[in-house]
Design a protein around this motif. Structure first.
Motif, PDB file in Angstrom:
ATOM      1  N   PHE A 143      28.414  21.486  41.033  1.00 21.22           N
ATOM      2  CA  PHE A 143      29.712  22.130  41.243  1.00 21.22           C
ATOM      3  C   PHE A 143      29.529  23.612  41.585  1.00 21.22           C
ATOM      4  CE2 PHE A 143      31.123  18.498  38.734  1.00 21.22           C
ATOM      5  CZ  PHE A 143      32.320  18.160  39.349  1.00 21.22           C
ATOM      6  N   ILE A 144      30.145  24.019  42.700  1.00 20.92           N
ATOM      7  CA  ILE A 144      30.149  25.416  43.123  1.00 20.92           C
ATOM      8  C   ILE A 144      31.584  25.775  43.493  1.00 20.92           C
ATOM      9  CG2 ILE A 144      29.312  27.074  44.839  1.00 20.92           C
ATOM     10  CD1 ILE A 144      26.848  25.214  45.193  1.00 20.92           C
ATOM     11  N   CYS A 145      32.072  26.892  43.011  1.00 24.00           N
ATOM     12  CA  CYS A 145      33.431  27.343  43.317  1.00 24.00           C
ATOM     13  C   CYS A 145      33.342  28.667  44.075  1.00 24.00           C
ATOM     14  CB  CYS A 145      34.213  27.526  42.021  1.00 24.00           C
ATOM     15  SG  CYS A 145      35.956  27.940  42.244  1.00 24.00           S
ATOM     16  N   SER A 146      33.910  28.707  45.290  1.00 22.20           N
ATOM     17  CA  SER A 146      33.815  29.920  46.109  1.00 22.20           C
ATOM     18  C   SER A 146      35.043  30.055  47.009  1.00 22.20           C
ATOM     19  CB  SER A 146      32.543  29.884  46.965  1.00 22.20           C
ATOM     20  OG  SER A 146      32.422  31.052  47.745  1.00 22.20           O
ATOM     21  N   PRO A 147      35.813  31.152  46.851  1.00 18.84           N
ATOM     22  CA  PRO A 147      35.697  32.201  45.837  1.00 18.84           C
ATOM     23  C   PRO A 147      35.764  31.613  44.430  1.00 18.84           C
ATOM     24  CG  PRO A 147      37.240  32.867  47.563  1.00 18.84           C
ATOM     25  CD  PRO A 147      36.922  31.429  47.797  1.00 18.84           C
ATOM     26  N   ASN A 148      34.989  32.227  43.556  1.00 21.31           N
ATOM     27  CA  ASN A 148      34.818  31.662  42.225  1.00 21.31           C
ATOM     28  C   ASN A 148      35.940  32.099  41.289  1.00 21.31           C
ATOM     29  OD1 ASN A 148      33.526  30.221  40.164  1.00 21.31           O
ATOM     30  ND2 ASN A 148      32.310  31.991  39.530  1.00 21.31           N
ATOM     31  N   GLU A 270      42.735  49.074  43.438  1.00 17.54           N
ATOM     32  CA  GLU A 270      42.436  50.513  43.491  1.00 17.54           C
ATOM     33  C   GLU A 270      43.157  51.253  42.378  1.00 17.54           C
ATOM     34  OE1 GLU A 270      42.747  54.296  46.628  1.00 17.54           O
ATOM     35  OE2 GLU A 270      43.364  52.284  47.253  1.00 17.54           O
ATOM     36  N   ALA A 271      44.432  50.910  42.149  1.00 13.15           N
ATOM     37  CA  ALA A 271      45.204  51.570  41.090  1.00 13.15           C
ATOM     38  C   ALA A 271      44.674  51.196  39.713  1.00 13.15           C
ATOM     39  CB  ALA A 271      46.679  51.186  41.221  1.00 13.15           C
ATOM     40  N   PHE A 272      44.285  49.944  39.534  1.00 16.45           N
ATOM     41  CA  PHE A 272      43.775  49.488  38.245  1.00 16.45           C
ATOM     42  C   PHE A 272      42.478  50.212  37.893  1.00 16.45           C
ATOM     43  CE2 PHE A 272      42.280  46.764  34.919  1.00 16.45           C
ATOM     44  CZ  PHE A 272      43.404  46.143  34.390  1.00 16.45           C
ATOM     45  N   ALA A 273      41.653  50.449  38.901  1.00 13.66           N
ATOM     46  CA  ALA A 273      40.371  51.126  38.674  1.00 13.66           C
ATOM     47  C   ALA A 273      40.557  52.547  38.171  1.00 13.66           C
ATOM     48  CB  ALA A 273      39.550  51.126  39.960  1.00 13.66           C
ATOM     49  N   GLN A 274      41.731  53.146  38.429  1.00 16.72           N
ATOM     50  CA  GLN A 274      41.994  54.527  38.000  1.00 16.72           C
ATOM     51  C   GLN A 274      42.519  54.625  36.572  1.00 16.72           C
ATOM     52  OE1 GLN A 274      41.019  56.949  40.099  1.00 16.72           O
ATOM     53  NE2 GLN A 274      40.391  55.228  41.419  1.00 16.72           N
ATOM     54  N   LEU A 275      42.849  53.485  35.963  1.00 18.42           N
ATOM     55  CA  LEU A 275      43.386  53.497  34.609  1.00 18.42           C
ATOM     56  C   LEU A 275      42.307  53.901  33.601  1.00 18.42           C
ATOM     57  CD1 LEU A 275      45.370  50.117  34.730  1.00 18.42           C
ATOM     58  CD2 LEU A 275      46.368  52.425  34.755  1.00 18.42           C
ATOM     59  N   PRO A 276      42.639  54.718  32.599  1.00 15.33           N
ATOM     60  CA  PRO A 276      41.651  55.104  31.588  1.00 15.33           C
ATOM     61  C   PRO A 276      41.047  53.915  30.838  1.00 15.33           C
ATOM     62  CG  PRO A 276      43.586  56.520  31.463  1.00 15.33           C
ATOM     63  CD  PRO A 276      43.917  55.416  32.426  1.00 15.33           C
ATOM     64  N   LEU A 277      41.800  52.844  30.698  1.00 16.34           N
ATOM     65  CA  LEU A 277      41.305  51.672  29.964  1.00 16.34           C
ATOM     66  C   LEU A 277      40.369  50.796  30.792  1.00 16.34           C
ATOM     67  CD1 LEU A 277      43.028  49.086  31.228  1.00 16.34           C
ATOM     68  CD2 LEU A 277      44.831  50.019  29.790  1.00 16.34           C
ATOM     69  N   CYS A 278      40.272  51.072  32.095  1.00 19.08           N
ATOM     70  CA  CYS A 278      39.460  50.230  32.973  1.00 19.08           C
ATOM     71  C   CYS A 278      38.028  50.743  33.049  1.00 19.08           C
ATOM     72  CB  CYS A 278      40.066  50.198  34.378  1.00 19.08           C
ATOM     73  SG  CYS A 278      39.110  49.199  35.544  1.00 19.08           S
ATOM     74  N   GLU A 279      37.077  49.830  32.819  1.00 19.24           N
ATOM     75  CA  GLU A 279      35.660  50.178  32.941  1.00 19.24           C
ATOM     76  C   GLU A 279      35.067  49.721  34.271  1.00 19.24           C
ATOM     77  OE1 GLU A 279      33.551  48.758  29.526  1.00 19.24           O
ATOM     78  OE2 GLU A 279      34.515  50.217  28.186  1.00 19.24           O
ATOM     79  N   ARG A 280      35.620  48.621  34.814  1.00 17.10           N
ATOM     80  CA  ARG A 280      35.113  48.136  36.097  1.00 17.10           C
ATOM     81  C   ARG A 280      36.078  47.122  36.697  1.00 17.10           C
ATOM     82  NH1 ARG A 280      29.179  45.308  37.373  1.00 17.10           N
ATOM     83  NH2 ARG A 280      29.496  45.095  39.631  1.00 17.10           N
ATOM     84  N   VAL A 281      36.276  47.209  37.991  1.00 19.21           N
ATOM     85  CA  VAL A 281      37.006  46.178  38.737  1.00 19.21           C
ATOM     86  C   VAL A 281      35.993  45.480  39.635  1.00 19.21           C
ATOM     87  CG1 VAL A 281      38.769  45.703  40.475  1.00 19.21           C
ATOM     88  CG2 VAL A 281      39.224  47.379  38.674  1.00 19.21           C
ATOM     89  N   TYR A 282      35.892  44.164  39.499  1.00 18.56           N
ATOM     90  CA  TYR A 282      34.916  43.403  40.291  1.00 18.56           C
ATOM     91  C   TYR A 282      35.495  43.047  41.657  1.00 18.56           C
ATOM     92  CZ  TYR A 282      32.336  42.897  35.914  1.00 18.56           C
ATOM     93  OH  TYR A 282      31.636  43.156  34.755  1.00 18.56           O
ATOM     94  N   PRO A 283      34.657  42.963  42.675  1.00 21.16           N
ATOM     95  CA  PRO A 283      35.141  42.598  44.020  1.00 21.16           C
ATOM     96  C   PRO A 283      35.830  41.233  44.006  1.00 21.16           C
ATOM     97  CG  PRO A 283      32.861  43.360  44.106  1.00 21.16           C
ATOM     98  CD  PRO A 283      33.198  43.193  42.659  1.00 21.16           C
ATOM     99  N   SER A 284      36.853  41.077  44.837  1.00 22.13           N
ATOM    100  CA  SER A 284      37.593  39.823  44.872  1.00 22.13           C
ATOM    101  C   SER A 284      37.890  39.386  46.297  1.00 22.13           C
ATOM    102  CB  SER A 284      38.911  39.952  44.106  1.00 22.13           C
ATOM    103  OG  SER A 284      39.664  38.762  44.222  1.00 22.13           O
ATOM    104  N   ASN A 285      37.786  38.075  46.515  1.00 22.39           N
ATOM    105  CA  ASN A 285      38.189  37.444  47.767  1.00 22.39           C
ATOM    106  C   ASN A 285      39.234  36.367  47.490  1.00 22.39           C
ATOM    107  OD1 ASN A 285      34.881  37.757  47.837  1.00 22.39           O
ATOM    108  ND2 ASN A 285      35.900  38.644  49.617  1.00 22.39           N
TER     109      ASN A 285
END
Length: 345
Positions: A143-148, A270-285
């Motif tokens: 089983f492979i899911c892509s986008p996962n 982009e906006a979520f990445a600027q939040l103080p509580l955010c440590e990382r936003v992962y790339p998404s497709n």
């Protein structure tokens, strides 16, 4: 080759013959064969058990021959049928990337089939050699899911193809979110790989989660086994009519919504990445993204109290302190971001 992978009892199975199958190809106007109530206009008759009109419409949109399409009650039916057709309980096993969509493992447990997980790397990418190394002579499915899901990213097409070409069993690629990606769908290459099954769904890009319609694309031989094992009238007439309507009259709206979601995805990430509580936003497709935050449990509960529901993936392997955020309307996304800007730990 496919026949050698199928469970012996399935190869020998004589499928249920529905009333609608028995006169296929003949014209009829009097239906007194199936013990139906004769009074009614639409819902008193059993639906087409093979959904032929709908498959023709899907074939045109998805560029897959109608005989290579299976339709089920959500993608979950196609997942379950993959186990029931190919996997002998307590004997065979399957291999899957990890983390990924949870129903693959649930169906394995229901069908009493060993489920082997192969971890993605730190970039949520798979290595074909690792998946193949986890296989043995009793491995029937990969089983492979892509986008996962839940990671959101496309997996390397080169690595996926390497698995398909290097594995003696069935490779399943779940493309539920492919409409939000620019990567070429593997369903377009079915003629190259007899051991490939590709899942798709009406729940995501088509905005029809409520009608529960899943798709599987594969060789006509594999689809024949699915149709042999499935329940006779597995897709109801209301679902068939609505899906046909969407494909015939609503495709321009669907394409517009897909583009709006993709544009809004970039804005929200982009906006979520600027939040103080955010440590990382992962790339998404996909139509969602995964974000690592300071305290997923606390933030999730805070949002629930605000009436905003996201998906807490904190307990999923490699997703500690991660939330999965589906892209909503502009107004919904604004509500989410506004609430998180005033969050106090």
């Amino acid at each position: 080759m496919i026949s050698s992978l199928v469970r012996q009892n399935i190869k020998q199975l004589k499928p249920y013959s529905s009333a609608r199958d028995e006169y296929k190809g003949k014209k009829a106007s009097v239906f007194i064969d199936a013990n139906e109530n004769p009074f009614g206009t639409l819902l008193n008759r059993y639906p087409d058990p093979l959904q032929e009109e709908l498959k023709r419409a899907i074939a045109e949109v998805k560029q897959v021959p109608a005989e290579c399409i299976f339709l089920g009650n959500g993608s979950d039916e196609a997942i379950d049928l993959s186990y029931r057709v190919f996997c002998e309980p307590r004997v065979d096993n399957v291999v899957a990337i990890d983390p990924t969509y949870g129903m693959y493992e649930v169906c394995a447990n229901i069908n009493d089939v060993e489920y082997r997980k192969v971890a993605l790397d730190e970039h949520f990418q798979m290595k074909a050699d690792d998946l193949l190394a986890a296989c043995d002579s009793h491995t029937k499915l990969i089983f492979i899911c892509s986008p996962n899901n839940p990671t959101g990213n496309d997996l390397s097409r080169e690595e996926i193809v390497k698995v398909i070409e290097g594995f003696k069993g069935i490779v399943i690629v779940d493309e539920a979110y492919s409409d939000f990606s620019t990567q070429r769908p593997l369903r377009l290459d079915l003629d190259k790989y007899e051991n490939l099954i590709v899942y798709n769904t009406f729940s995501k890009a088509y905005g029809c989660a409520a009608i529960r319609l899943g798709m599987a694309f594969a060789s006509a031989e594999i689809i024949g086994y699915f149709n042999k094992v499935k329940y006779p009238y597995n897709v109801n007439v209301l679902t068939q009519h609505k899906a046909t309507e969407v494909l015939s009259t609503e495709m321009s709206k669907t394409c517009k919504h897909i583009n709006l979601i993709i544009d809004e995805r970039a804005t929200v990430m982009e906006a979520f990445a600027q939040l103080p509580l955010c440590e990382r936003v992962y790339p998404s497709n996909a139509n969602f993204f995964l974000a690592k935050v300071t305290d997923a449990n606390s933030i999730y509960n805070y949002l629930v109290d605000k009436g905003i529901i996201v998906r807490n993936r904190n307990s999923v392997n490699m997703c500690g302190n991660c939330l999965r955020i589906t892209i909503g309307t502009k107004e919904e996304n604004t509500q989410l971001l506004s609430a998180l800007r005033v969050y106090k730990p």
